[in-house]
Design a protein around this motif. Sequence first.
Motif, mmCIF file in Angstrom:
data_model
loop_
_atom_site.group_PDB
_atom_site.id
_atom_site.type_symbol
_atom_site.label_atom_id
_atom_site.label_comp_id
_atom_site.label_asym_id
_atom_site.label_seq_id
_atom_site.Cartn_x
_atom_site.Cartn_y
_atom_site.Cartn_z
ATOM 1 N N SER A 119 35.350 64.141 44.539
ATOM 2 C CA SER A 119 35.265 65.607 44.565
ATOM 3 C C SER A 119 34.781 66.121 45.920
ATOM 4 O O SER A 119 35.263 67.149 46.416
ATOM 5 C CB SER A 119 34.352 66.101 43.447
ATOM 6 O OG SER A 119 33.048 65.573 43.598
ATOM 7 N N PHE A 126 41.665 70.685 49.118
ATOM 8 C CA PHE A 126 42.173 71.450 47.980
ATOM 9 C C PHE A 126 41.932 72.942 48.159
ATOM 10 O O PHE A 126 42.711 73.766 47.673
ATOM 11 C CB PHE A 126 41.523 70.959 46.689
ATOM 12 C CG PHE A 126 41.982 69.586 46.262
ATOM 13 C CD1 PHE A 126 43.133 69.032 46.787
ATOM 14 C CD2 PHE A 126 41.270 68.850 45.340
ATOM 15 C CE1 PHE A 126 43.570 67.777 46.408
ATOM 16 C CE2 PHE A 126 41.693 67.593 44.946
ATOM 17 C CZ PHE A 126 42.838 67.047 45.486
ATOM 18 N N SER A 130 44.917 75.626 48.039
ATOM 19 C CA SER A 130 44.838 76.783 47.147
ATOM 20 C C SER A 130 45.111 78.079 47.898
ATOM 21 O O SER A 130 45.726 79.002 47.352
ATOM 22 C CB SER A 130 43.451 76.836 46.496
ATOM 23 O OG SER A 130 43.198 75.669 45.748
ATOM 24 N N TYR A 139 43.681 76.341 40.357
ATOM 25 C CA TYR A 139 42.498 76.237 39.488
ATOM 26 C C TYR A 139 42.908 75.801 38.091
ATOM 27 O O TYR A 139 42.270 74.920 37.485
ATOM 28 C CB TYR A 139 41.771 77.578 39.427
ATOM 29 C CG TYR A 139 40.566 77.570 38.522
ATOM 30 C CD1 TYR A 139 39.323 77.199 39.005
ATOM 31 C CD2 TYR A 139 40.675 77.916 37.178
ATOM 32 C CE1 TYR A 139 38.218 77.170 38.172
ATOM 33 C CE2 TYR A 139 39.576 77.893 36.347
ATOM 34 C CZ TYR A 139 38.351 77.523 36.850
ATOM 35 O OH TYR A 139 37.255 77.491 36.012
ATOM 36 N N GLY A 142 43.763 72.174 38.164
ATOM 37 C CA GLY A 142 42.555 71.356 38.160
ATOM 38 C C GLY A 142 41.889 71.295 36.803
ATOM 39 O O GLY A 142 41.383 70.248 36.383
ATOM 40 N N PHE A 146 41.315 67.834 34.802
ATOM 41 C CA PHE A 146 39.974 67.473 34.336
ATOM 42 C C PHE A 146 39.966 67.233 32.824
ATOM 43 O O PHE A 146 39.349 66.275 32.328
ATOM 44 C CB PHE A 146 38.995 68.591 34.694
ATOM 45 C CG PHE A 146 37.566 68.259 34.419
ATOM 46 C CD1 PHE A 146 36.784 67.610 35.353
ATOM 47 C CD2 PHE A 146 36.980 68.599 33.198
ATOM 48 C CE1 PHE A 146 35.453 67.297 35.094
ATOM 49 C CE2 PHE A 146 35.667 68.295 32.929
ATOM 50 C CZ PHE A 146 34.899 67.635 33.879
ATOM 51 N N VAL A 178 39.063 64.608 40.923
ATOM 52 C CA VAL A 178 40.133 65.421 41.515
ATOM 53 C C VAL A 178 40.196 66.791 40.841
ATOM 54 O O VAL A 178 40.281 67.837 41.507
ATOM 55 C CB VAL A 178 41.481 64.677 41.392
ATOM 56 C CG1 VAL A 178 42.635 65.583 41.815
ATOM 57 C CG2 VAL A 178 41.466 63.417 42.233
ATOM 58 N N GLY A 179 40.167 66.793 39.496
ATOM 59 C CA GLY A 179 40.176 68.072 38.792
ATOM 60 C C GLY A 179 38.958 68.916 39.122
ATOM 61 O O GLY A 179 39.069 70.145 39.306
ATOM 62 N N PHE A 182 39.291 70.817 42.446
ATOM 63 C CA PHE A 182 40.055 72.061 42.307
ATOM 64 C C PHE A 182 39.184 73.170 41.714
ATOM 65 O O PHE A 182 39.273 74.332 42.135
ATOM 66 C CB PHE A 182 41.287 71.836 41.433
ATOM 67 C CG PHE A 182 42.442 71.224 42.153
ATOM 68 C CD1 PHE A 182 43.117 71.922 43.140
ATOM 69 C CD2 PHE A 182 42.881 69.948 41.850
ATOM 70 C CE1 PHE A 182 44.184 71.359 43.812
ATOM 71 C CE2 PHE A 182 43.948 69.370 42.514
ATOM 72 C CZ PHE A 182 44.605 70.080 43.493
#
Length: 204
Positions: A119, A126, A130, A139, A142, A146, A178-179, A182
């Motif tokens: 993260s 990211f 975005s 978003y 992400g 997640f 990763v999620g 975002f």
Amino acid sequence: GSLRLRAIRLRRVFRRASHQTPKADAPGEAARRGGGRDASSGIDGRSAAKEVGRREVVDEKYKWIALSNTTLGVLMASLNSSITIISLPAIFNGIRINPLVPSNTDYLLWMLLGFMIVSAVTLVTFGRLSDMFGRVRLYNAGFLVFTIGSLALYAVSLWMTGKSAALALILLRLVQGVGAAFLFANSAAILTDAFPYNERGLAM
């Protein structure tokens, strides 16, 4: 003779002037025209006011929806970064691995730090993506990543054991990271766009 010539010239001048003057509107015609313009402008004004009212209602709803969604997403990502410490004994008991054995310490460290490393490394990238492709869109992407990672972690803990389970858990924790990147990168920007400047302190 000179008087006649002057009279003829004056008649010609008057005739030209009478031909050049525009015809007067019929009685009530100007009033009807003005009334029509006033009526149309009144209708346009009312429709514009209704449109502005609708936009204000939509903006008012959207900002609270954005606040609730971003609060939920950031809360989940923040908790997930440190809550694993509490659940580590149950996790390793479930997959039947002793994390204190020297050969298993890598699993322990990556289980704890993998989420935060991913993260932190991908956050700035990211954020730039975005800005290019849409904050709300990424978003939501992400949030989906997640959620999928969280559900897959639960499934792995039920059906797998041993080192393969530990590797799967670590990889899915990276997916969660990763999620979360975002979510962290876009939540503040979405709130800044949704709320007016005099309410941003409340939203943050």
